[in-house]
Design a protein around this motif. Structure first.
Motif, PDB file in Angstrom:
ATOM      1  N   PRO A   1       0.750  -1.286  -0.120  1.00 56.18           N
ATOM      2  CA  PRO A   1       0.069  -0.040   0.002  1.00 56.18           C
ATOM      3  C   PRO A   1       0.968   1.122   0.049  1.00 56.18           C
ATOM      4  O   PRO A   1       2.215   1.196   0.375  1.00 56.18           O
ATOM      5  N   PRO A   2       0.322   2.274  -0.444  1.00 58.81           N
ATOM      6  CA  PRO A   2       1.017   3.521  -0.268  1.00 58.81           C
ATOM      7  C   PRO A   2       1.510   3.906   1.040  1.00 58.81           C
ATOM      8  O   PRO A   2       1.039   3.582   2.070  1.00 58.81           O
ATOM      9  N   GLU A   3       2.622   4.842   1.040  1.00 56.58           N
ATOM     10  CA  GLU A   3       2.979   5.228   2.305  1.00 56.58           C
ATOM     11  C   GLU A   3       2.151   5.890   3.363  1.00 56.58           C
ATOM     12  O   GLU A   3       2.307   5.635   4.476  1.00 56.58           O
ATOM     13  N   GLU A   4       1.023   6.479   2.696  1.00 58.66           N
ATOM     14  CA  GLU A   4       0.003   7.387   3.577  1.00 58.66           C
ATOM     15  C   GLU A   4      -0.723   6.398   4.346  1.00 58.66           C
ATOM     16  O   GLU A   4      -1.111   6.778   5.391  1.00 58.66           O
ATOM     17  N   ALA A   5      -0.708   4.787   4.145  1.00 60.42           N
ATOM     18  CA  ALA A   5      -1.482   4.052   4.733  1.00 60.42           C
ATOM     19  C   ALA A   5      -0.522   3.242   5.525  1.00 60.42           C
ATOM     20  O   ALA A   5      -0.954   2.481   6.336  1.00 60.42           O
ATOM     21  N   ALA A   6       0.845   2.885   5.197  1.00 64.30           N
ATOM     22  CA  ALA A   6       1.591   2.134   5.907  1.00 64.30           C
ATOM     23  C   ALA A   6       2.541   3.025   6.876  1.00 64.30           C
ATOM     24  O   ALA A   6       3.663   3.228   6.432  1.00 64.30           O
ATOM     25  N   VAL A   7       1.989   3.131   7.995  1.00 66.94           N
ATOM     26  CA  VAL A   7       2.680   3.936   8.744  1.00 66.94           C
ATOM     27  C   VAL A   7       3.248   3.379  10.285  1.00 66.94           C
ATOM     28  O   VAL A   7       3.658   3.906  10.954  1.00 66.94           O
ATOM     29  N   SER A   8       2.523   2.298  10.518  1.00 70.10           N
ATOM     30  CA  SER A   8       2.528   1.586  11.487  1.00 70.10           C
ATOM     31  C   SER A   8       2.619   0.035  11.341  1.00 70.10           C
ATOM     32  O   SER A   8       2.439  -0.292  10.303  1.00 70.10           O
ATOM     33  N   PRO A   9       3.632  -0.713  12.081  1.00 69.69           N
ATOM     34  CA  PRO A   9       4.053  -1.929  11.744  1.00 69.69           C
ATOM     35  C   PRO A   9       2.859  -3.060  12.168  1.00 69.69           C
ATOM     36  O   PRO A   9       3.063  -4.265  12.066  1.00 69.69           O
ATOM     37  N   PHE A  10       1.977  -2.712  12.568  1.00 68.32           N
ATOM     38  CA  PHE A  10       0.738  -3.584  13.070  1.00 68.32           C
ATOM     39  C   PHE A  10      -0.373  -3.388  11.870  1.00 68.32           C
ATOM     40  O   PHE A  10      -1.010  -2.632  11.858  1.00 68.32           O
ATOM     41  N   PHE A  11      -0.581  -4.647  11.295  1.00 66.25           N
ATOM     42  CA  PHE A  11      -1.233  -4.558  10.154  1.00 66.25           C
ATOM     43  C   PHE A  11      -1.768  -5.811   9.625  1.00 66.25           C
ATOM     44  O   PHE A  11      -1.000  -7.140   9.985  1.00 66.25           O
ATOM     45  N   ASP A  12      -2.583  -6.193   8.843  1.00 69.81           N
ATOM     46  CA  ASP A  12      -3.324  -7.397   8.434  1.00 69.81           C
ATOM     47  C   ASP A  12      -3.524  -7.219   7.106  1.00 69.81           C
ATOM     48  O   ASP A  12      -3.783  -6.268   6.625  1.00 69.81           O
ATOM     49  N   PHE A  13      -3.294  -8.355   6.304  1.00 71.52           N
ATOM     50  CA  PHE A  13      -3.761  -8.524   4.827  1.00 71.52           C
ATOM     51  C   PHE A  13      -4.751  -9.581   4.726  1.00 71.52           C
ATOM     52  O   PHE A  13      -4.657 -10.695   5.110  1.00 71.52           O
ATOM     53  N   HIS A  14      -5.875  -9.305   4.033  1.00 73.93           N
ATOM     54  CA  HIS A  14      -6.908 -10.434   4.106  1.00 73.93           C
ATOM     55  C   HIS A  14      -7.488 -10.312   2.506  1.00 73.93           C
ATOM     56  O   HIS A  14      -7.822  -9.501   2.028  1.00 73.93           O
ATOM     57  N   ILE A  15      -7.421 -11.497   1.846  1.00 81.53           N
ATOM     58  CA  ILE A  15      -7.950 -11.625   0.536  1.00 81.53           C
ATOM     59  C   ILE A  15      -9.267 -11.992   0.399  1.00 81.53           C
ATOM     60  O   ILE A  15      -9.637 -13.019   1.082  1.00 81.53           O
ATOM     61  N   VAL A  16     -10.050 -11.298  -0.482  1.00 77.05           N
ATOM     62  CA  VAL A  16     -11.474 -11.571  -0.642  1.00 77.05           C
ATOM     63  C   VAL A  16     -11.766 -11.892  -1.864  1.00 77.05           C
ATOM     64  O   VAL A  16     -11.429 -11.321  -2.954  1.00 77.05           O
ATOM     65  N   ILE A  17     -12.357 -13.312  -2.227  1.00 74.45           N
ATOM     66  CA  ILE A  17     -12.486 -13.750  -3.252  1.00 74.45           C
ATOM     67  C   ILE A  17     -14.011 -14.332  -3.566  1.00 74.45           C
ATOM     68  O   ILE A  17     -14.325 -14.906  -2.663  1.00 74.45           O
ATOM     69  N   SER A  18     -14.464 -14.004  -4.650  1.00 75.00           N
ATOM     70  CA  SER A  18     -16.015 -14.649  -5.022  1.00 75.00           C
ATOM     71  C   SER A  18     -15.755 -15.970  -5.575  1.00 75.00           C
ATOM     72  O   SER A  18     -14.968 -16.102  -6.277  1.00 75.00           O
ATOM     73  N   VAL A  19     -16.667 -16.987  -4.906  1.00 71.99           N
ATOM     74  CA  VAL A  19     -16.617 -18.342  -5.450  1.00 71.99           C
ATOM     75  C   VAL A  19     -16.982 -18.326  -6.806  1.00 71.99           C
ATOM     76  O   VAL A  19     -16.493 -19.058  -7.532  1.00 71.99           O
ATOM     77  N   GLU A  20     -17.862 -17.413  -7.443  1.00 65.83           N
ATOM     78  CA  GLU A  20     -18.374 -17.453  -8.461  1.00 65.83           C
ATOM     79  C   GLU A  20     -17.401 -16.894  -9.717  1.00 65.83           C
ATOM     80  O   GLU A  20     -17.461 -17.336 -11.101  1.00 65.83           O
ATOM     81  N   ASP A  21     -16.201 -16.162  -9.307  1.00 66.90           N
ATOM     82  CA  ASP A  21     -15.358 -15.552 -10.290  1.00 66.90           C
ATOM     83  C   ASP A  21     -14.221 -15.389  -9.524  1.00 66.90           C
ATOM     84  O   ASP A  21     -13.653 -14.424  -9.083  1.00 66.90           O
ATOM     85  N   GLN A  22     -13.278 -16.416  -9.444  1.00 64.77           N
ATOM     86  CA  GLN A  22     -11.967 -16.496  -8.717  1.00 64.77           C
ATOM     87  C   GLN A  22     -10.825 -15.971  -9.409  1.00 64.77           C
ATOM     88  O   GLN A  22      -9.681 -15.655  -8.844  1.00 64.77           O
ATOM     89  N   ARG A  23     -11.295 -15.557 -10.790  1.00 65.78           N
ATOM     90  CA  ARG A  23     -10.133 -14.596 -11.301  1.00 65.78           C
ATOM     91  C   ARG A  23     -10.056 -13.089 -10.904  1.00 65.78           C
ATOM     92  O   ARG A  23      -8.964 -12.499 -11.096  1.00 65.78           O
ATOM     93  N   ALA A  24     -11.039 -12.743  -9.981  1.00 63.47           N
ATOM     94  CA  ALA A  24     -10.941 -11.422  -9.602  1.00 63.47           C
ATOM     95  C   ALA A  24     -10.796 -11.473  -8.061  1.00 63.47           C
ATOM     96  O   ALA A  24     -11.521 -12.344  -7.558  1.00 63.47           O
ATOM     97  N   PHE A  25     -10.291 -10.500  -7.439  1.00 67.56           N
ATOM     98  CA  PHE A  25     -10.064 -10.456  -5.976  1.00 67.56           C
ATOM     99  C   PHE A  25      -9.758  -9.046  -5.526  1.00 67.56           C
ATOM    100  O   PHE A  25      -9.362  -8.220  -6.378  1.00 67.56           O
ATOM    101  N   ARG A  26     -10.116  -8.896  -4.382  1.00 64.61           N
ATOM    102  CA  ARG A  26      -9.702  -7.464  -3.531  1.00 64.61           C
ATOM    103  C   ARG A  26      -8.727  -7.867  -2.432  1.00 64.61           C
ATOM    104  O   ARG A  26      -8.999  -9.012  -1.540  1.00 64.61           O
ATOM    105  N   MET A  27      -7.673  -7.052  -2.284  1.00 65.34           N
ATOM    106  CA  MET A  27      -6.639  -7.375  -1.049  1.00 65.34           C
ATOM    107  C   MET A  27      -7.176  -6.314   0.085  1.00 65.34           C
ATOM    108  O   MET A  27      -6.977  -5.103  -0.258  1.00 65.34           O
TER     109      MET A  27
END
Length: 457
Positions: A161-187
């Motif tokens: 993520p851009p620097e303005e969002a990554a200012v703390s060492p405490f973070f999580d990443f979670h991938i969100v995928i639709s079962v109906e179309d696994q070619r597209a996702f959001r992180m």
């Protein structure tokens, strides 16, 4: 009447055409496929011919029934290495299920497609999470994120993520995928600054861009009334080092939950609306170790909570709650079941301690450590039946991330693929997530059907 009377003999009926296997209707095929032992076996059967593939792909109702009748397919688990550049993978071995073995052999659990940085010996890919068949890796040296499906070998690499969002060492990443179309996702990237502020950034595989939302105040539960005084909001807490007072997030059915370390509530993020809220927990869970607490969902999609009241399997119990409405329509945690740990952990094999690894689709995954002799195993407990199954014996090492096989894209018919021509046992390749050259072990020539050797049949 006989031919002697001058009447011609009755005409012979033409032989009936033989019934081909392709003449079986989808409903009957569904009932047959439900008897298969595992998801890899279903993949192999579906890819046998276009009729079978259409029967599976065209019915979301069948998919739900199959998933309800079969436990989550654990293929193995990733272990964070001490010094290696990549996590190691311990596969689940089953001599009785050759299709499962073929799925593991045909996958890239050695992570060979993740790029190496030969110019920097400190560069490494750290495992952030496993969800929906994808493993999410972070490389802080190259400032990249990799979303990788070892089964389909679909790989997408994009910047942090851009620097303005990554200012703390405490973070999580979670991938969100639709079962109906696994070619597209959001992180979904969630950063916590102390306990008072939160920031969400979302990467879209469609736009290839990060969207950074403004920092917001962390929701907190009101304090109870004291001597008739109105409830007040507690002040944000920090310890001496400024470490946020929340455990790592747990992703369940479109939501992410963070348990407060010292209070009986969870912070909740809706990954669709990107709105935060809070949910109270039973008061006995105010202070509890992260290894003794997990949120998940039942086979029916109900939110459930599983905790252990002690590490010691000799005296501890496993307690299960479900989030349900009471007789007055008020949703709250309702106690469902209590299991003494000694009933399914072998306490005769020396002193045994337990920790909860995951709760997925009605199954609780527990690791048991034995002091004498020193060993560790992984077991699964079905919340519906109480049945216990040992998955890994003396080879499990915690902390680790179990890898669950997701419903393969080759068995899902979305709007674009519904127009693809079915040729032989495969569907025209539409390309995996984020890359055009990646082969897929569940489609086409590299399918599980072609990975299975003649000895496996």
């Amino acid at each position: 009447m006989s031919p002697e009377l001058g009447l011609p003999p009755p005409a012979k009926r033409p032989p009936s055409a033989p019934t081909a296997i392709t003449d079986i209707g989808d409903d009957l095929l569904h009932e047959i496929f439900l008897l298969l032992p595992s998801l890899p076996s279903l993949v192999r059967a579906a890819l046998a011919c276009s009729t079978f593939l259409h029967a599976v792909r065209s019915s979301p109702a069948f998919r739900r029934r199959f998933q309800a009748l079969h436990p989550p397919q654990v293929l193995g688990f990733f272990i964070e290495p001490c010094h290696d550049a990549l996590p190691t993978f311990a596969p689940f071995r089953s001599r009785s299920d050759q299709d499962l073995a073929a799925a593991v052999r045909g996958s890239d659990f050695f992570l060979t497609r993740l790029p190496e940085n030969s110019s920097d010996s400190h560069s490494r890919w750290d495992l952030a999470s496993c969800h929906s068949g994808y493993a999410v890796f972070i490389n802080l040296t190259t400032e990249q994120i990799a979303a990788y499906n070892p089964l389909t070998q679909a790989l997408d690499i994009f910047p942090l993520p851009p620097e303005e969002a990554a200012v703390s060492p405490f973070f999580d990443f979670h991938i969100v995928i639709s079962v109906e179309d696994q070619r597209a996702f959001r992180m979904v990237f969630v950063q916590r600054r102390n306990t008072s502020q939160l920031c969400v950034a979302v990467f879209s595989s469609a736009t290839r861009e990060w969207q950074v939302l403004p920092w917001v105040e962390t929701p907190t539960p009101p304090q109870p009334e004291v001597d008739g005084a109105p409830p007040t909001l507690p002040q944000p807490e920090d310890d001496a080092d400024g470490v946020p007072s929340f455990y790592s997030g747990m992703q369940v059915n479109g939501f992410v939950y963070w348990k407060h370390m010292t209070q009986a509530y969870v912070l909740v993020l809706n990954t669709v609306t990107l709105q935060f809220s809070i949910v109270d927990l039973p008061v006995v869970l105010g202070v509890i170790d992260y290894k003794l607490f997990r949120l998940g969902q039942s086979k029916d999609g109900e939110l459930c909570l599983v905790s252990a009241d002690d590490y010691d399997a000799n005296i501890g119990s496993l307690v299960v709650w479900f989030w349900r409405a009471d007789d007055d329509g008020v949703e709250k945690w309702m106690l469902e079941e209590t299991f003494p740990l000694g009933t399914f952990i072998d306490v005769t094999n020396g002193n045994a301690t337990v920790q909860i690894e995951e709760v997925i689709d009605g199954y609780v995954y527990l690791s048991a450590k034995y002091v004498g002799p020193q060993s560790e195993s992984l077991v699964s407990l079905c919340l519906e039946t109480g049945n216990l199954k040992k998955l890994f014996d003396d080879t499990y090492t915690s902390p680790a991330n179990p890898y669950i096989m997701a419903w393969p894209p080759s068995l899902v018919c979305n709007r674009e693929e519904s127009q693809a021509n079915v040729v032989g046992v495969s569907v025209a390749d539409v390309g995996p997530v984020g890359t055009k050259e990646s082969p897929s072990v569940l489609d086409g020539k590299n399918s599980i059907a072609s990975k299975v050797t003649a000895e496996d049949i």
